[in-house]
Design an enzyme around this catalytic site. Structure first.
Site, PDB file in Angstrom:
ATOM      1  N   TYR A 257       3.555   1.607  17.032  1.00  0.00           N
ATOM      2  CA  TYR A 257       4.893   2.173  17.258  1.00  0.00           C
ATOM      3  C   TYR A 257       5.873   1.113  17.764  1.00  0.00           C
ATOM      4  CZ  TYR A 257       2.673   6.650  16.515  1.00  0.00           C
ATOM      5  OH  TYR A 257       1.993   7.696  15.928  1.00  0.00           O
TER       6      TYR A 257
ATOM      7  N   SER B 252       0.870  -1.168   0.000  1.00  0.00           N
ATOM      8  CA  SER B 252       0.000   0.000   0.000  1.00  0.00           C
ATOM      9  C   SER B 252       0.909   1.219   0.000  1.00  0.00           C
ATOM     10  CB  SER B 252      -0.930  -0.012   1.216  1.00  0.00           C
ATOM     11  OG  SER B 252      -0.188  -0.226   2.397  1.00  0.00           O
TER      12      SER B 252
ATOM     13  N   LYS C 275      -7.512   0.418  20.808  1.00  0.00           N
ATOM     14  CA  LYS C 275      -7.957   0.855  19.479  1.00  0.00           C
ATOM     15  C   LYS C 275      -8.592  -0.321  18.721  1.00  0.00           C
ATOM     16  CE  LYS C 275      -3.897   3.031  18.420  1.00  0.00           C
ATOM     17  NZ  LYS C 275      -2.939   3.976  17.780  1.00  0.00           N
TER      18      LYS C 275
ATOM     19  N   HIS D  97       5.559   5.135  21.045  1.00  0.00           N
ATOM     20  CA  HIS D  97       5.295   6.552  20.781  1.00  0.00           C
ATOM     21  C   HIS D  97       6.068   7.357  21.827  1.00  0.00           C
ATOM     22  CE1 HIS D  97       3.035  10.354  20.922  1.00  0.00           C
ATOM     23  NE2 HIS D  97       2.821  10.130  19.640  1.00  0.00           N
TER      24      HIS D  97
ATOM     25  N   THR E 187      -2.526  11.610   3.657  1.00  0.00           N
ATOM     26  CA  THR E 187      -2.366  12.134   5.016  1.00  0.00           C
ATOM     27  C   THR E 187      -3.185  13.400   5.237  1.00  0.00           C
ATOM     28  OG1 THR E 187      -0.416  13.412   4.416  1.00  0.00           O
ATOM     29  CG2 THR E 187      -0.040  11.181   5.236  1.00  0.00           C
ATOM     30  N   TYR E 188      -3.262  13.758   6.508  1.00  0.00           N
ATOM     31  CA  TYR E 188      -4.050  14.892   6.977  1.00  0.00           C
ATOM     32  C   TYR E 188      -3.070  15.807   7.690  1.00  0.00           C
ATOM     33  CZ  TYR E 188      -8.448  16.663   9.093  1.00  0.00           C
ATOM     34  OH  TYR E 188      -9.554  17.382   9.469  1.00  0.00           O
TER      35      TYR E 188
ATOM     36  N   HIS F 151       3.759  -1.187   3.740  1.00  0.00           N
ATOM     37  CA  HIS F 151       3.165   0.132   3.490  1.00  0.00           C
ATOM     38  C   HIS F 151       4.315   1.100   3.221  1.00  0.00           C
ATOM     39  CE1 HIS F 151       0.130   3.316   3.840  1.00  0.00           C
ATOM     40  NE2 HIS F 151       1.028   4.000   4.535  1.00  0.00           N
TER      41      HIS F 151
ATOM     42  N   ARG G  26      -4.708  10.287  16.585  1.00  0.00           N
ATOM     43  CA  ARG G  26      -4.929  11.391  17.520  1.00  0.00           C
ATOM     44  C   ARG G  26      -4.423  12.689  16.917  1.00  0.00           C
ATOM     45  NH1 ARG G  26      -1.057  12.275  22.502  1.00  0.00           N
ATOM     46  NH2 ARG G  26       0.094  13.201  20.771  1.00  0.00           N
ATOM     47  N   GLY G  27      -3.207  12.629  16.327  1.00  0.00           N
ATOM     48  CA  GLY G  27      -2.558  13.840  15.818  1.00  0.00           C
ATOM     49  C   GLY G  27      -1.582  14.381  16.845  1.00  0.00           C
ATOM     50  N   ASP G  28      -0.769  15.335  16.417  1.00  0.00           N
ATOM     51  CA  ASP G  28       0.241  15.923  17.299  1.00  0.00           C
ATOM     52  C   ASP G  28      -0.301  17.161  17.997  1.00  0.00           C
ATOM     53  OD1 ASP G  28       2.520  14.250  17.114  1.00  0.00           O
ATOM     54  OD2 ASP G  28       2.746  14.892  15.027  1.00  0.00           O
TER      55      ASP G  28
ATOM     56  N   PHE H  32      13.141  14.254  10.941  1.00  0.00           N
ATOM     57  CA  PHE H  32      11.772  13.803  11.152  1.00  0.00           C
ATOM     58  C   PHE H  32      11.747  12.666  12.189  1.00  0.00           C
ATOM     59  CE2 PHE H  32       7.840  11.593   9.578  1.00  0.00           C
ATOM     60  CZ  PHE H  32       6.980  12.578  10.045  1.00  0.00           C
TER      61      PHE H  32
ATOM     62  N   ASP I 196       2.129   1.315  25.427  1.00  0.00           N
ATOM     63  CA  ASP I 196       1.864   1.584  24.020  1.00  0.00           C
ATOM     64  C   ASP I 196       0.987   0.474  23.427  1.00  0.00           C
ATOM     65  OD1 ASP I 196       2.591   2.214  21.120  1.00  0.00           O
ATOM     66  OD2 ASP I 196       3.714   3.703  22.251  1.00  0.00           O
TER      67      ASP I 196
ATOM     68  N   GLU J 123       1.413   5.540   0.672  1.00  0.00           N
ATOM     69  CA  GLU J 123       0.911   6.745   1.340  1.00  0.00           C
ATOM     70  C   GLU J 123       1.369   7.990   0.588  1.00  0.00           C
ATOM     71  OE1 GLU J 123       0.965   6.730   5.642  1.00  0.00           O
ATOM     72  OE2 GLU J 123       1.866   8.729   5.611  1.00  0.00           O
TER      73      GLU J 123
HETATM   74  P1  FAD Z   1      -2.100   7.214  19.722  1.00  0.00           P
HETATM   75  O1  FAD Z   1      -2.185   5.768  19.501  1.00  0.00           O
HETATM   76  O2  FAD Z   1      -3.345   7.952  19.930  1.00  0.00           O
HETATM   77  O3  FAD Z   1      -1.144   7.466  20.960  1.00  0.00           O
HETATM   78  C1  FAD Z   1      -0.616   8.753  21.259  1.00  0.00           C
HETATM   79  C2  FAD Z   1      -0.064   8.785  22.679  1.00  0.00           C
HETATM   80  O4  FAD Z   1      -1.153   8.872  23.589  1.00  0.00           O
HETATM   81  C3  FAD Z   1       0.724   7.531  23.037  1.00  0.00           C
HETATM   82  O5  FAD Z   1       1.845   7.915  23.786  1.00  0.00           O
HETATM   83  C4  FAD Z   1      -0.257   6.730  23.865  1.00  0.00           C
HETATM   84  O6  FAD Z   1       0.388   5.908  24.793  1.00  0.00           O
HETATM   85  C5  FAD Z   1      -1.039   7.849  24.553  1.00  0.00           C
HETATM   86  N1  FAD Z   1      -2.404   7.417  24.910  1.00  0.00           N
HETATM   87  C6  FAD Z   1      -3.409   7.146  24.054  1.00  0.00           C
HETATM   88  N2  FAD Z   1      -4.517   6.785  24.726  1.00  0.00           N
HETATM   89  C7  FAD Z   1      -4.194   6.874  26.026  1.00  0.00           C
HETATM   90  C8  FAD Z   1      -4.900   6.661  27.224  1.00  0.00           C
HETATM   91  N3  FAD Z   1      -6.192   6.306  27.243  1.00  0.00           N
HETATM   92  N4  FAD Z   1      -4.246   6.819  28.399  1.00  0.00           N
HETATM   93  C9  FAD Z   1      -2.967   7.198  28.410  1.00  0.00           C
HETATM   94  N5  FAD Z   1      -2.225   7.427  27.311  1.00  0.00           N
HETATM   95  C10 FAD Z   1      -2.842   7.266  26.137  1.00  0.00           C
HETATM   96  N6  FAD Z   1      -0.259  12.847  11.983  1.00  0.00           N
HETATM   97  C11 FAD Z   1      -1.024  13.777  11.305  1.00  0.00           C
HETATM   98  O7  FAD Z   1      -1.173  14.910  11.786  1.00  0.00           O
HETATM   99  N7  FAD Z   1      -1.605  13.458  10.106  1.00  0.00           N
HETATM  100  C12 FAD Z   1      -1.492  12.232   9.538  1.00  0.00           C
HETATM  101  O8  FAD Z   1      -2.028  11.984   8.452  1.00  0.00           O
HETATM  102  C13 FAD Z   1      -0.707  11.228  10.222  1.00  0.00           C
HETATM  103  N8  FAD Z   1      -0.578   9.977   9.722  1.00  0.00           N
HETATM  104  C14 FAD Z   1       0.127   9.036  10.425  1.00  0.00           C
HETATM  105  C15 FAD Z   1       0.192   7.726   9.932  1.00  0.00           C
HETATM  106  C16 FAD Z   1       0.899   6.744  10.625  1.00  0.00           C
HETATM  107  C17 FAD Z   1       0.946   5.340  10.071  1.00  0.00           C
HETATM  108  C18 FAD Z   1       1.581   7.079  11.842  1.00  0.00           C
HETATM  109  C19 FAD Z   1       2.389   6.033  12.565  1.00  0.00           C
HETATM  110  C20 FAD Z   1       1.512   8.375  12.345  1.00  0.00           C
HETATM  111  C21 FAD Z   1       0.778   9.368  11.662  1.00  0.00           C
HETATM  112  N9  FAD Z   1       0.653  10.664  12.158  1.00  0.00           N
HETATM  113  C22 FAD Z   1      -0.095  11.597  11.468  1.00  0.00           C
HETATM  114  C23 FAD Z   1       1.351  11.063  13.398  1.00  0.00           C
HETATM  115  C24 FAD Z   1       0.472  10.941  14.657  1.00  0.00           C
HETATM  116  O9  FAD Z   1      -0.625  11.811  14.561  1.00  0.00           O
HETATM  117  C25 FAD Z   1       1.332  11.294  15.857  1.00  0.00           C
HETATM  118  O10 FAD Z   1       2.343  10.354  16.054  1.00  0.00           O
HETATM  119  C26 FAD Z   1       0.577  11.563  17.171  1.00  0.00           C
HETATM  120  O11 FAD Z   1       1.500  12.097  18.118  1.00  0.00           O
HETATM  121  C27 FAD Z   1      -0.033  10.337  17.815  1.00  0.00           C
HETATM  122  O12 FAD Z   1      -1.237   9.967  17.258  1.00  0.00           O
HETATM  123  P2  FAD Z   1      -1.562   8.388  17.115  1.00  0.00           P
HETATM  124  O13 FAD Z   1      -2.977   8.206  16.766  1.00  0.00           O
HETATM  125  O14 FAD Z   1      -0.553   7.795  16.227  1.00  0.00           O
HETATM  126  O15 FAD Z   1      -1.232   7.861  18.568  1.00  0.00           O
END
Ligand code: FAD
Length: 304
Positions: A151, A18, A171, A155, A51-52, A272, A110-112, A222, A164, A20
């Site tokens: 991750y 796939s 999820k 993460h 991506t977003y 991917h 979730r996003g950054d 990065f 993690d 991206e």
């Molecule tokens: P999550 O799985 O939500 O985790 C984030 C952090 O929160 C982790 O440290 C986790 O341990 C913690 N956490 C989550 N839930 C809980 C809980 N209930 N209690 C305590 N801690 C918790 N970013 C963009 O802006 N746009 C994109 O298109 C994009 N695409 C991506 C694609 C991939 C394949 C990857 C790997 C990353 C991408 N990202 C993107 C980056 C991502 O948004 C960031 O890494 C962000 O910091 C984390 O979001 P996540 O959904 O990956 O992490």
């Protein structure tokens, strides 16, 4: 394993890939994106994702690119979506608009934090608080395939790998059907991670995210932000090539080839690719993986 037993040398009929892409900012970037899509489409990817931008900055561009993929190609697009900078209602609206446009696959993240990776994440008032909540929200709206992140090196905000993996499990429980990993360069870290994830009873596909190193300096900057480690041996391979793009490209191809073929030998069949909207290197690696352009009566990309 002697070389005659290496799956990567003996034909690998079950390889799936796939790709991206990121949404283009300018007309020139748009033209180059669609050239890349046209080149990679005949390799018949399982899906292509778009991506977003951080903070939802590319919402319209992501939507437009995904909608064009649905309308003008035979590819299956996946739209990335984050919880950042929007209320639940606004995000639900985006999800419904994707459903209406014929999109059936969302990469839920979730996003950054608004201030960038490394700062404290705060959920938007009235927004989805976590990626887990977003996955559940998307599944409540429609019958989407939902892919999430994973991750192998944890993460950066996670306490440890176990926490993690707890989040990955949550999820999956919320309805995620597949994960794509952050990029990595040491295959051992992915294989060890996969092992731990399986031991926890998580069975969804965990696709390794492969980044061909188009530009070493950019990739390592990065990587620092995302918590992916850059081994010294990789830095050594690109050392002294700052002003030699032609050799850099050859080295990048060799590094990526070594990585994916080694993964094939370890039993991995799905990949991917973070294409950075550039097709050549990814196309070459897919060719090494045994993929060939599929001749078809219908064009993969219909001219606009
Ligand atoms: P999550 O799985 O939500 O985790 C984030 C952090 O929160 C982790 O440290 C986790 O341990 C913690 N956490 C989550 N839930 C809980 C809980 N209930 N209690 C305590 N801690 C918790 N970013 C963009 O802006 N746009 C994109 O298109 C994009 N695409 C991506 C694609 C991939 C394949 C990857 C790997 C990353 C991408 N990202 C993107 C980056 C991502 O948004 C960031 O890494 C962000 O910091 C984390 O979001 P996540 O959904 O990956 O992490």
């Amino acid at each position: 394993m002697n070389s005659a037993q290496r799956p990567s040398r003996n034909g690998t009929p079950n390889i799936h890939v796939s790709f991206e892409f990121f949404p283009p900012k300018t007309e020139e970037m748009e033209a180059s994106l669609w050239e890349s899509i046209a080149r990679l489409a005949p390799l018949d990817p399982t899906f292509v994702s778009v991506t977003y931008g951080a903070g939802g900055t590319t919402r319209e561009r992501t939507h437009a690119t995904v909608a064009r993929l649905v309308k003008e190609t035979h590819l299956k697009p996946a739209a990335h979506l984050t919880c950042v900078g929007a209320t639940r209602d606004e995000i639900d609206e985006v999800v419904r608009a994707y459903a209406q446009a014929g999109v059936r696959h969302i990469v839920a993240l979730r996003g950054d934090p608004a201030e960038g990776p490394g700062s404290t994440y705060r959920a938007h008032p009235g927004g989805y608080e976590t990626s887990t909540a977003l996955v559940a929200g998307i599944r409540a709206i429609g019958d989407f395939e939902v892919t999430v992140s994973a991750y192998p090196e944890k993460h950066p905000e996670s306490r440890d790998l176990d926490q993690d993996i707890d989040v990955l499990e949550a999820k999956v429980d919320a309805g995620a059907t597949r994960a794509i990993t952050q990029f990595f360069f040491e295959n051992e870290s992915y294989l060890r991670y996969l092992n731990r994830v399986r031991q926890r009873g998580i069975t969804i596909p965990i696709l390794p995210g492969i980044v061909p190193v188009q530009n070493f300096r950019q990739t390592s900057n990065f990587a620092k932000k995302t918590g992916a480690s850059v081994p010294q041996w990789l830095a050594d391979r690109f050392e002294g090539l700052e002003n030699d793009p032609a050799t850099r490209r050859l080295i990048a191809a060799a590094v990526a080839a070594e990585q994916v073929l080694d993964l094939v030998d370890a039993g991995v069949e799905d990949f991917h690719f973070y294409t950075m909207n550039k097709a050549d290197l990814v196309y070459a690696i897919c060719h090494l993986l045994g993929l060939r352009a599929t001749p078809t009566s219908a064009p993969h990309v219909i001219a606009a």
